[in-house]
Structure formats: C-alpha cells, structure tokens
Design an enzyme around this catalytic site. Structure first.
Site, short mmCIF file in Angstrom:
data_model
loop_
_atom_site.label_atom_id
_atom_site.label_comp_id
_atom_site.label_asym_id
_atom_site.label_seq_id
_atom_site.Cartn_x
_atom_site.Cartn_y
_atom_site.Cartn_z
N GLY A 82 0.76 -1.25 -0.05
CA GLY A 82 -0.08 -0.02 0.33
C GLY A 82 0.74 1.36 0.16
N LYS A 126 17.98 -13.97 0.21
CA LYS A 126 17.38 -14.98 -0.86
C LYS A 126 16.33 -14.43 -1.84
CE LYS A 126 19.67 -18.63 0.66
NZ LYS A 126 20.69 -19.18 -0.24
N LYS A 173 14.97 -16.51 -4.37
CA LYS A 173 14.30 -17.58 -4.65
C LYS A 173 12.78 -17.36 -4.78
CE LYS A 173 16.11 -20.88 -6.76
NZ LYS A 173 16.72 -22.14 -6.08
N PRO A 174 12.37 -16.99 -3.56
CA PRO A 174 10.75 -16.91 -3.35
C PRO A 174 10.35 -15.60 -4.65
CG PRO A 174 11.75 -16.70 -1.32
CD PRO A 174 13.06 -16.74 -2.31
N CYS A 227 -15.64 10.74 18.23
CA CYS A 227 -16.86 10.08 18.22
C CYS A 227 -17.34 9.35 19.30
CB CYS A 227 -16.65 8.83 16.94
SG CYS A 227 -18.17 8.54 16.29
N HIS A 279 -15.13 11.87 12.62
CA HIS A 279 -13.80 11.44 12.66
C HIS A 279 -12.76 12.32 12.04
CE1 HIS A 279 -14.61 7.30 14.61
NE2 HIS A 279 -15.59 7.44 13.79
N GLU A 304 -9.73 12.48 11.98
CA GLU A 304 -8.49 11.86 11.72
C GLU A 304 -8.51 11.58 10.22
OE1 GLU A 304 -10.66 10.53 13.84
OE2 GLU A 304 -11.16 8.24 13.52
N1 GLN Z 1 -20.66 3.55 18.60
C1 GLN Z 1 -20.82 4.87 18.42
C2 GLN Z 1 -21.95 4.99 17.49
O1 GLN Z 1 -22.10 3.88 16.75
C3 GLN Z 1 -19.64 5.36 18.22
C4 GLN Z 1 -19.06 5.30 16.93
C5 GLN Z 1 -17.57 5.38 16.49
O2 GLN Z 1 -16.97 5.62 17.41
N2 GLN Z 1 -17.11 5.54 15.26
O3 GLN Z 1 -22.69 6.02 17.33
#
Ligand code: GLN
Length: 553
Positions: A22, A191, A193-194, A391, A522, A524
């Site tokens: 990746g 190696k 070979k693989p 979340c 989220h 992130e």
């Molecule tokens: N379990 C919680 C919900 O479904 C929070 C989900 C999460 O943290 N992604 O609302």
C-alpha cells in the site's frame, strides 16, 4: 472523453503480504504526481465482503471512511494522505462488490439473454470499474493495487482483468511486483528464490512484471539484482532496491533516488505529459519530522486485550498519523502510549494519567468497558489535562458531563444500556429501524456532513471557518432532549448540523479548560501530512503547553 489515453499501473504482491504494498503504491503515486501528472489510485480487496465496514478492525485494520461514505480499507487512507486527494467509492473494489453488480445486472436483463459466466463477465466488470475510476478522476495514471499475493486463488480474476487490459492496450498498462527478499538468520544471506517463483507464478497468469520492488531489510547488492533480472526476465535497472526505512514518508524520496518515476514514465511513454520533479513540499515535511525539539506524550485510551502493538497501529492508523502531523507542525516529537480503559475502572489508578500531556479517546463500538473511559474523561476534565474525544470519545464526554456536572447520575448511552432511564446518547429513529431489521452493512451515518461553528469557541478558532465538512461513522447521537440542560450546565456545542438538530462538537470554554473537546465525526480521516488537521493541531499545541508548564515548575 479523456483527451489522452489513460495509463494504468497494476501493483501486485509477490511472496508475502504486509511488506508495504500500500505504501509502495502511494509512493509511486506521489512521485508521478510530483511530475505534474494527474494520479488516482484504486484498491482491490479480494474478499467477498461488499465493503470493509463489517470487519473487525483489530483483525483487519482500520475501516477508512471516504467523504462519500464508503467504508474501505486502510490503504485508501494512505493514498489520500500521500496524494493529498479525496477519493470516492469508484476507487475501491471487492470481489463481493463486483459480483453483486454483475448479479444485479443479470437480474435486470442487462446481459440480454446471454449466459453470464465468471470469465469473461467478472473481469469485464472489473475493467469497467477501473476505467470508470480513471475517467471520473481524469487521471493520466491510475494505480491499481491488487490485494493479497500472487498465486492465491482469491485474486486471480483481478489478475485476469489486468491481463486483458494489457492485451488490449499494451502500451498503456504496466505491472509492478512488490516482492520480499528474506535474509534467514541461519543462512545469513539474502534469498532471491521466492521472488523468482513469484515472477513465474505471475507469468503463468499471463503477466510479466515491468518493475520489481525488492523489499528487504538491507539494500540489495549487484549480485542479487543480476539474479532477479535473469530469472524474472527483467532489465537489472528495473529492479528497485527498497530496504526497510524508519519512516514511510521517506519512501517517495528513496524511489526518486532509484529513478522509479523516470522508468515508469518511459515504460508508459508519458514523457510528453510529465515535467521535472517537484517534491519540495514533501521534503519540507520530512525535514520537520526530523527536526523536532522535545516530545509530546499522548495517552490513547482503548480496549486493547489480546492485541499486540503491531495490530493496534493498524486499527488506529489514521488517528496515529493525524497526531503525528500535528505534533510535527508544532515542532514536537509525538510519543504515543496505549492504555487499557478497564485499568481505570479502579479510580485509584487514575493518578497514573497525570504524567501525560494529552489524553485521547478514539472511536469505538459497544464496548462494555466504558466506565473506565468515563473515569479517565472526568480526571482529564478536573485536572485540566488536554482531552480529545473522537466519536465514541465525544459521546462519552457528554455522558460524563451529564453525570458529574449536570447531576444526572444514571446518564448513559443506549448503545450500552438500551433500557437506560437517562438516554443522553440515543439512537436516531431511522437507525433504530435498521437495527431491528438487522440491516447492518453500510447503514450508519456515514461520510461527509457539514457543520456550522459557533464564534469564540476552540473549534471555531482552530478551523478559522464558520462552516466545515467532516466524515462520520456512527449510529448514535446526543439526545436533543438533554441539549438545553447540558448547555446550562456549561457544556458548549460549538459545532452543530446546519439545522441545529445534531450536535457535532462539544467543548468547554478555553478559560475553564485548556482543551476539552469531543467531535461526533472522525477528524482523523482528513488529516494529511501536508495539511495537518486544525483540531489535532490545537490539541497537540495544548498538550505541548502543558508539558512546558510542568517543566518550569
Ligand atoms: N458506537 C458509537 C456509535 O455508533 C460511536 C461510533 C464511533 O466511535 N465510530 O454512534
């Protein structure tokens, strides 16, 4: 119509998985992009699941959510982060998804009475999807990473699709094989070979690699390069040495040294479309990662039974990367500590938390051990330790506040106690119906939604914007019945849905707490090396300030 022929690079894995296919794909994309080419990337997962949403992240890694709501593999996160781009569901494909579509079309009489067969109809559907994705992105180059390794039963139809594409447009399709060269302890030498076997197995699927990325602990020597070249039927300069690195972000730079982009550009006759490399921004980011002064220590509170560090880092990869980018942005070295929530059910243990600069509770589902997390959140609130809840971590922040500040002792989330008398975190009616009908797959509140921010809040200051878009993945929400009371008790909902019904960010005013923030979404998923996420940056900044204050004392 695309003006110029779209080009495709298939990335396949030889020998074993988990050696960075990746990241290799992402890095190839990065260096081609640095040549001014428009690049997109597709991940092919050979499993029958329609998406990654129903899989256990501690076994299969993080479920990465795209802005259109697709629940995909963590590699999609790598592509987005390296390429600094937003991908869509056409960039992701599983065996299940391909079959589902073919069967749907058969039922709709779209095959006009023909017998629908595994070959050619499945590869043809795969090709249709790959070409659509290239077309939608108007890409010069589309990277297609085929999951699994060569010789597996599972991915054979995807290799067949790739072979058919090469057969039809030989000058527009290239194959890169990422292979592993072990150095067995007892033998003491590397190696080949693989890798030779892997190339032959690929040949038996009708495919000849154009480039071999030789993954190994140490760089390959001339002798190994020669051997691979002869036995895999490839030019020695198309064998790229890719030894282990400290940081995945160094890989595009290493590939530059190996002239990987030039060689692929040559293979696909892309000279006219490409120009000279511009990796400067990327290199500036790498310099930042290497020139930190001091640390920032972040505790991540979760449920980590029976999982080693390795698996953990896969399950939370976007959170980890988001913290890193922001820590580098504030000039600090990120140090992460994984703490088990259940350890903090015993309130006496909470004092252990004082030594951390910041505490984060990431997303989670239905975990019984929430009392430990709630204790941690309370401790962070009372002791003014920067706290960031993502979340589930936001929902529990609200439960904690309801219980301990508002005085609703039995406050809970109905996810944990469906019969609770105080459902501060509740399920929305449409979600309830889905659960009753056991309609689980791809039915959460998923993908990007707008939120409006309140002026004068930590969130508004961090984002520097009145409206934002962030990615969601949850079924439960702050119960509207409690909002007014929570606000009266001092909690600020600094981000809400534009119609003011859904609470998207909860925080305490900065004068009361340096950083006590939870997001229903989220963040992130949108943090990028070249664009750290503003809330993560505000959090790490607060954490770094706590550290420097503690030092002065
Ligand atoms: N379990 C919680 C919900 O479904 C929070 C989900 C999460 O943290 N992604 O609302």
């Amino acid at each position: 119509m695309q003006k110029k022929a779209p080009k495709f690079i298939f990335v396949v894995g030889g020998v074993i998985s988990g050696v960075g296919k990746g990241v290799t794909t992402s890095s190839i994309g990065k260096i081609l992009q640095a040549r001014g080419l428009n690049v997109t990337a597709i991940k092919v997962d050979p499993y029958v699941n329609v998406d990654a949403g129903t899989m256990n992240p501690t076994e299969h890694g993080e479920v990465f959510v795209l802005s259109d709501g697709d629940e995909t593999d963590q590699d999609m996160g790598n592509y987005e982060r390296f390429l600094d781009t937003t991908l869509t569901r056409t960039n992701y494909m599983t065996t299940g998804r391909v079959y589902q579509r073919v069967i749907e079309r058969e039922r709709n009489l779209e095959y006009k009475g023909r017998c629908v067969e595994v070959v050619p109809h499945i590869p043809l559907e795969i090709i249709r999807r790959i070409e659509k994705s290239a077309h939608d992105a108007q890409a010069d180059v589309t990277l297609v990473e085929i999951g699994g390794t060569i010789g597996e039963y599972q991915n054979i139809l995807f290799l067949e699709a790739a072979r058919m594409m090469k057969n039809k447009h030989p000058e527009d399709v290239a194959f890169v094989m990422v292979s592993y060269l072990p150095t067995p302890n007892k033998v003491g030498e590397m190696k080949t070979k693989p890798t030779q076997y892997a190339a032959r197995t690929l040949n038996s699927a009708g495919i000849q690699p154009d480039m071999i990325i030789a993954r190994s602990e140490t760089p390959i020597d001339a002798r190994r390069r020669e051997k691979i070249a002869i036995f895999c039927n490839i030019n020695p300069d198309r064998v790229i040495s890719a030894p282990d690195v400290d940081s995945i972000y160094d890989i595009p730079v290493n590939f530059e040294k190996g002239k990987v982009a030039e060689k692929l550009i040559d293979e696909l006759s892309l000279e006219k479309r490409a120009n000279k490399t511009d990796l400067n921004q990327w290199k500036r980011f790498i310099r930042k990662t290497k020139s930190t002064e001091g640390e920032v220590n972040i505790a991540i509170i979760g449920k980590y039974f029976n999982t080693g560090d390795f698996v953990l880092s896969d399950a939370y990869i976007s959170v980890i990367e988001a913290i890193k980018y922001s820590a580098y942005a504030v000039g600090k070295k990120p140090v992460l500590h994984w703490l088990n929530a259940s350890d903090f059910e015993d309130a006496k243990k909470l004092r252990k938390l004082a030594k951390y600069d910041g505490i984060l509770v990431p997303g989670g589902f239905g975990e019984r051990g929430i009392e430990g997390k709630i204790n941690v959140i309370k401790y962070a609130r009372l002791n003014k330790i920067p706290y960031f809840g993502l979340c589930y971590g936001m929902q529990l922040l609200v439960v904690e506040y309801a219980r301990n500040v508002l005085g609703v002792k039995d406050a809970n989330t109905v996810e944990i106690d469906p019969g609770t008398s105080e459902p501060v975190i509740d399920i929305m009616p449409d979600q309830k119906k889905k659960l009753q009908e056991k309609d689980y797959g791809g039915t959460m509140r998923l993908g990007s939604y707008p939120a409006v921010l309140k002026r004068g809040t930590i969130a508004r200051t961090a984002y520097k914007s009145d409206e934002i878009n962030e990615r969601h993945r949850h079924r439960y929400e702050v119960n509207p019945e409690y909002i007014a009371r929570l606000e009266e008790a001092g909690l600020v909902f600094s981000g809400t849905s534009p119609n003011n019904v859904l609470m998207e960010i909860a925080e305490l005013p900065e004068k009361e707490h340096p950083f006590f923030v939870g997001t229903q979404f989220h963040p992130e998923f949108q943090a990028r090396p070249l664009a750290p996420h503003p809330l993560f940056t505000a959090f790490t900044k607060a954490a770094a300030q706590r550290r420097s204050k503690a030092k002065k004392k």
